[in-house]
Motif scaffolding. Structure first.
Motif, PDB file in Angstrom:
ATOM      1  N   UNK A 151       0.837  -1.204   0.000  1.00 37.71           N
ATOM      2  CA  UNK A 151       0.000   0.000   0.000  1.00 37.71           C
ATOM      3  C   UNK A 151       0.871   1.253   0.000  1.00 37.71           C
ATOM      4  N   UNK A 152       0.440   2.284  -0.726  1.00 33.46           N
ATOM      5  CA  UNK A 152       1.261   3.477  -0.895  1.00 33.46           C
ATOM      6  C   UNK A 152       1.344   4.333   0.364  1.00 33.46           C
ATOM      7  N   UNK A 153       0.526   4.037   1.363  1.00 32.44           N
ATOM      8  CA  UNK A 153       0.587   4.827   2.594  1.00 32.44           C
ATOM      9  C   UNK A 153       1.514   4.206   3.635  1.00 32.44           C
ATOM     10  N   UNK A 154       2.218   3.142   3.271  1.00 28.73           N
ATOM     11  CA  UNK A 154       3.221   2.558   4.165  1.00 28.73           C
ATOM     12  C   UNK A 154       4.510   3.360   4.051  1.00 28.73           C
ATOM     13  N   UNK A 155       5.232   3.510   5.162  1.00 28.65           N
ATOM     14  CA  UNK A 155       6.540   4.162   5.158  1.00 28.65           C
ATOM     15  C   UNK A 155       7.600   3.085   5.395  1.00 28.65           C
ATOM     16  N   UNK A 156       8.542   2.981   4.469  1.00 30.84           N
ATOM     17  CA  UNK A 156       9.599   1.978   4.561  1.00 30.84           C
ATOM     18  C   UNK A 156      10.804   2.572   5.286  1.00 30.84           C
ATOM     19  N   UNK A 157      11.245   1.901   6.334  1.00 27.66           N
ATOM     20  CA  UNK A 157      12.433   2.319   7.078  1.00 27.66           C
ATOM     21  C   UNK A 157      13.637   1.617   6.444  1.00 27.66           C
ATOM     22  N   UNK A 158      14.241   2.307   5.498  1.00 28.79           N
ATOM     23  CA  UNK A 158      15.272   1.744   4.627  1.00 28.79           C
ATOM     24  C   UNK A 158      16.625   1.809   5.327  1.00 28.79           C
ATOM     25  N   UNK A 159      17.053   0.702   5.936  1.00 28.92           N
ATOM     26  CA  UNK A 159      18.250   0.758   6.789  1.00 28.92           C
ATOM     27  C   UNK A 159      19.471   0.140   6.127  1.00 28.92           C
ATOM     28  N   UNK A 160      20.572   0.881   6.243  1.00 25.75           N
ATOM     29  CA  UNK A 160      21.902   0.414   5.835  1.00 25.75           C
ATOM     30  C   UNK A 160      22.904   1.157   6.712  1.00 25.75           C
ATOM     31  N   UNK A 182      16.186   3.680  -4.757  1.00 26.66           N
ATOM     32  CA  UNK A 182      15.377   3.594  -5.976  1.00 26.66           C
ATOM     33  C   UNK A 182      14.365   2.459  -5.918  1.00 26.66           C
ATOM     34  N   UNK A 183      14.709   1.382  -5.212  1.00 27.65           N
ATOM     35  CA  UNK A 183      13.798   0.232  -5.137  1.00 27.65           C
ATOM     36  C   UNK A 183      12.432   0.641  -4.597  1.00 27.65           C
ATOM     37  N   UNK A 184      12.411   1.554  -3.635  1.00 26.16           N
ATOM     38  CA  UNK A 184      11.150   2.010  -3.053  1.00 26.16           C
ATOM     39  C   UNK A 184      10.632   3.268  -3.751  1.00 26.16           C
ATOM     40  N   UNK A 185      11.550   4.081  -4.274  1.00 28.00           N
ATOM     41  CA  UNK A 185      11.160   5.288  -4.987  1.00 28.00           C
ATOM     42  C   UNK A 185      10.344   4.935  -6.231  1.00 28.00           C
ATOM     43  N   UNK A 186      10.787   3.912  -6.956  1.00 28.35           N
ATOM     44  CA  UNK A 186      10.086   3.516  -8.190  1.00 28.35           C
ATOM     45  C   UNK A 186       8.686   3.005  -7.902  1.00 28.35           C
ATOM     46  N   UNK A 187       8.476   2.479  -6.693  1.00 32.42           N
ATOM     47  CA  UNK A 187       7.150   1.991  -6.310  1.00 32.42           C
ATOM     48  C   UNK A 187       6.307   3.088  -5.673  1.00 32.42           C
ATOM     49  N   UNK A 188       6.823   4.326  -5.698  1.00 23.69           N
ATOM     50  CA  UNK A 188       6.108   5.488  -5.139  1.00 23.69           C
ATOM     51  C   UNK A 188       5.808   5.323  -3.658  1.00 23.69           C
ATOM     52  N   UNK A 189       6.761   4.710  -2.947  1.00 25.05           N
ATOM     53  CA  UNK A 189       6.593   4.522  -1.503  1.00 25.05           C
ATOM     54  C   UNK A 189       7.393   5.572  -0.740  1.00 25.05           C
ATOM     55  N   UNK A 190       6.821   6.075   0.331  1.00 21.84           N
ATOM     56  CA  UNK A 190       7.566   6.964   1.217  1.00 21.84           C
ATOM     57  C   UNK A 190       8.576   6.133   2.006  1.00 21.84           C
ATOM     58  N   UNK A 191       9.707   6.757   2.314  1.00 21.67           N
ATOM     59  CA  UNK A 191      10.741   6.027   3.037  1.00 21.67           C
ATOM     60  C   UNK A 191      11.550   6.964   3.928  1.00 21.67           C
ATOM     61  N   UNK A 192      12.141   6.388   4.951  1.00 23.18           N
ATOM     62  CA  UNK A 192      13.135   7.052   5.792  1.00 23.18           C
ATOM     63  C   UNK A 192      14.486   6.411   5.471  1.00 23.18           C
ATOM     64  N   UNK A 193      15.529   7.211   5.400  1.00 21.92           N
ATOM     65  CA  UNK A 193      16.886   6.681   5.298  1.00 21.92           C
ATOM     66  C   UNK A 193      17.392   6.451   6.721  1.00 21.92           C
ATOM     67  N   UNK A 241      16.489   8.500  10.112  1.00 22.92           N
ATOM     68  CA  UNK A 241      16.503   7.977  11.474  1.00 22.92           C
ATOM     69  C   UNK A 241      17.892   7.403  11.724  1.00 22.92           C
ATOM     70  N   UNK A 242      18.614   7.990  12.666  1.00 22.19           N
ATOM     71  CA  UNK A 242      19.943   7.496  13.010  1.00 22.19           C
ATOM     72  C   UNK A 242      19.797   6.529  14.173  1.00 22.19           C
ATOM     73  N   UNK A 243      20.072   5.251  13.924  1.00 21.15           N
ATOM     74  CA  UNK A 243      19.778   4.203  14.898  1.00 21.15           C
ATOM     75  C   UNK A 243      20.954   3.969  15.843  1.00 21.15           C
ATOM     76  N   UNK A 244      20.620   3.776  17.107  1.00 21.22           N
ATOM     77  CA  UNK A 244      21.615   3.496  18.140  1.00 21.22           C
ATOM     78  C   UNK A 244      21.254   2.156  18.785  1.00 21.22           C
ATOM     79  N   UNK A 245      21.718   1.075  18.132  1.00 15.27           N
ATOM     80  CA  UNK A 245      21.343  -0.268  18.566  1.00 15.27           C
ATOM     81  C   UNK A 245      22.128  -0.711  19.796  1.00 15.27           C
ATOM     82  N   UNK A 246      21.615  -1.749  20.446  1.00 13.47           N
ATOM     83  CA  UNK A 246      22.250  -2.230  21.673  1.00 13.47           C
ATOM     84  C   UNK A 246      22.369  -3.740  21.726  1.00 13.47           C
TER      85      UNK A 246
END
Length: 684
Positions: free
Chosen positions: A353-362, A379-390, A427-432
């Motif tokens: 669904x286009x209203x999902x936000x993908x948390x694209x983590x690397x 681009x994988x999510x951009x081409x599908x017109x999905x919103x995303x966070x880096x 989103x800058x992740x600080x994992x533990x």
């Protein structure tokens, strides 16, 4: 003035001659239609250095036509404060669409300071810039004259704090985190939750681990709202479910015996999620809710194997996401989820669904990737017109100290490329992972670097960042403290283990390893040289901290965290050196069996070295406990203290062993066992 030392870098700066001097006659003026948010921004401005250094409390007044506009700081929402419009000369500049939500204009002359914005958030960020510009010079507080027009390039600028692997901050630490993030214009804070929420319907899940209650979240949300920070929950809804499935009451819902993932083949799994969501979803007011669902590597390998064979693992994963999203839709929430499994099953991306936000983590690697490395993932999510966070990382987890080389490159390159594609959030992740051992003070450099990169990726200046970071985080004349972060970060590259590379940093594994017979301790390349380098890093960092400590005027508590990291690295270095000395002492004793004085003296030297290491480790353990409890709730501490206790037991056993060896040698006809039997490897 060639540059201003603020974080993040403003978009447009025009230096001018002169300065505004704060004194006991300075006033803060608000418009007649001002709001509570305006008042809070004004109170924030007069706190801190103004009150502590100048010993004055600037009066906050409402503007009147008779007011003399000299020696004043004016805070104004232009669309609302009609009474202040006549003295505002930059209307066209302010009505640039880029300033609409969080932008501001700051004008500083020798007679007055004017902050104008179109929203409370913009005014707040203008105040934060002004606070950062205040300098102590010649015994007075001064602000350089200049003109700034500024706005963020990325709408959502966040940090994610892991509160599920051990550390759950105290309420005061949470609030300090919120305040400090807002000082650097971050506007989102996400809590990573696997089980650390107090569920009334399922009290077993969050019991005894420092869980947040609904009332605490409400208190934190009210507090964060004043600082324009949005609290966003991340609650796992498929994988990373071990902390729940480990209980026998829920084990039957696991996909496999590993109890890692919730099984989509069990209808009761969705009943459980419905009940958990009914409590945790309404607890947060944010429109966003992250359902996690990352690293589900056991999907289709257990109870759902037949489903996976019939529809494919990708479709199985998609069906679960759609079903969980439907649950969230009832609460009016925007579903977020981590993007790794979607990239693993790219065929399902167009069906989301286009209203999902993908948390694209690397999170980067030692290859130090450039911007174009991240392009295919975006681009994988951009081409599908999905919103995303880096989603970037501080590279702090599974390390004795964050790897700044990896973190900085990852943050700069990923965010820069995401901005080119119009991505609206970072989103800058600080994992533990594995106990969340690292202290919060280690990660502030990474947090602030992401603040700079997400507000102004076009103006990110790594050349000056270190100086600006120290100035804003620790206070004036503390610039050399940046060297401490980079020195301590070297620990990730000093230790070399003769094993295939599998871990972010060998130093972390080595520190907790059996010093005598452990898998890593016995395979350190050049242990003496490595030990000397580690001790040099520690010594250099501690000297800088000692020199700068008296000049630190802000965030002094986190200087203790850095000192602890330096001491821990130093202990590891000393351990490598002394263990080698213990081996040499034993070798000397073994090769001189006929000389009692040499034998007993050598064994005593070895025992003394081990006692010295034990004493140093006890001091580290006590200091770690003190620092942990100052920042975090007690649950979770025991896991890490047991690591120390395990190491101390290794020393106790080896000391006892050498004492018994010495005692046996002193008996008539006594000798020494072979070195291999003593468990001390001989390096020729």
């Amino acid at each position: 003035m060639s540059e201003i030392k603020v974080i993040p870098n403003p978009k447009e700066v025009r230096p001018e001659k002169g300065e505004f001097v704060l004194n006991d006659k300075t006033r803060i003026l608000l418009g007649r239609a001002h709001t509570r948010e305006d008042e809070l921004a004004a109170k924030l401005l007069r706190k801190g250095r103004i009150e502590s250094f100048a010993k004055i409390s600037l009066p906050i007044k409402v503007f009147s036509a008779s007011e003399k506009l000299e020696n004043v700081i004016i805070l104004s929402i232009f669309d609302r404060d009609e009474d202040l419009r006549s003295i505002f000369r930059w209307q066209d500049a302010l009505f640039d669409e880029r300033l609409k939500e969080e932008g501001y204009i700051l004008s500083i002359t020798s007679g007055r300071v004017f902050i104008a914005a179109r929203t409370e958030a913009g005014l707040f960020y203008g105040v934060q810039t002004l606070r950062q510009l205040i300098e102590e010079k010649e015994g007075r507080l001064r602000i350089p004259c200049l003109w700034i027009r500024d706005w963020p390039s990325i709408r959502y600028r966040g940090v994610m704090q892991d509160i599920s692997r051990g550390q759950v901050l105290t309420m005061e630490s949470f609030k300090k985190l919120i305040r400090t993030l807002s000082y650097f214009k971050m506007n989102l804070l996400s809590f990573y939750i696997e089980h650390t929420f107090s569920f009334e319907k399922h009290p077993l899940i969050g019991r005894g681990c420092g869980s947040l209650t609904r009332e605490e979240i409400r208190e934190l949300e009210e507090y964060a709202r004043d600082y324009h920070v949005e609290l966003v929950p991340s609650f796992q809804a498929l994988g990373h479910f071990h902390q729940i499935l480990k209980h026998k009451e829920y084990a039957h819902l696991a996909e496999t015996e590993l109890r890692w993932s919730l099984s989509p083949a069990e209808e009761e799994s969705y009943k459980l999620l419905e009940e958990l969501f009914s409590e945790i979803v309404p607890a947060f007011s944010s429109k966003f809710f992250n359902i996690g669902c990352d690293e589900v590597w056991d999907l289709g390998r257990g109870k759902s194997r037949k489903m996976a064979e019939e529809m494919g693992k990708g479709k199985l994963y998609l069906s679960h996401i759609l079903r969980v999203k439907k649950m969230l839709d009832k609460y009016g929430k925007t579903t977020m989820l981590w993007g790794d499994m979607l990239l693993h099953y790219p065929e399902i991306i167009p069906e989301l669904p286009k209203d999902i936000v993908v948390m694209n983590w690397h999170y980067g690697s030692k290859r130090l990737e450039n911007e174009d490395y991240y392009r295919p993932f975006i681009e994988a999510f951009q081409k599908a017109a999905l919103n995303q966070f880096a989603c970037t990382g501080t590279s702090s987890w599974l390390r004795l100290f964050p790897d700044l080389r990896i973190a900085n490159r990852n943050i700069r390159c990923f965010i820069s490329e995401a901005h080119r594609y119009g991505v609206k959030g970072i989103l800058n992740t600080n994992w533990g992972d594995d106990g969340n051992y690292n202290l919060l003070g280690y990660s502030w450099y990474g947090f602030c670097f992401s603040a700079e990169a997400s507000w102004s990726p076009e103006k990110l200046d790594e050349r000056t960042f270190d100086e600006r970071f120290c100035r804003q985080f620790f206070g004036q004349d503390t610039e050399e403290l940046s060297q401490v972060f980079w020195l301590l970060s070297q620990v990730n590259y000093v230790v070399d283990i003769d094993l295939p590379e599998k871990y972010p940093s060998w130093a972390f594994l080595l520190f907790w390893d059996d010093p005598f017979q452990g898998k890593y301790s016995t395979k350190v390349r050049e242990p003496s040289e490595t030990g000397r380098r580690l001790m040099q890093i520690s010594s250099s960092a501690l000297k800088i901290i000692f020199r700068a400590e008296k000049r630190v005027s802000k965030n002094k508590k986190w200087l203790d965290d850095l000192s602890f990291a330096a001491r821990q690295i130093g202990h590891l270095g000393e351990r490598l050196l002394l263990i080698e000395e213990v081996k040499r002492s034993y070798r000397r004793a073994y090769l001189n069996l006929e000389d009692e004085k040499v034998v007993t003296g050598s064994l005593d030297e070895a025992i003394t070295s081990l006692r010295r290491l034990k004493k140093s480790l006890i001091e580290l353990k006590d200091e770690y406990q003190r620092l942990w409890l100052r920042e975090n709730r007690k649950p979770g501490l025991e896991y890490n203290l047991k690591r120390y206790e395990k190491l101390l037991k290794c020393y106790d056993e080896k000391i006892l062993e050498l004492e018994e060896i010495k005692k046996a040698y002193m008996e008539p006809g006594g000798s020494l066992p072979k070195r291999e039997w003593a468990g001390i490897n001989d390096r020729k």
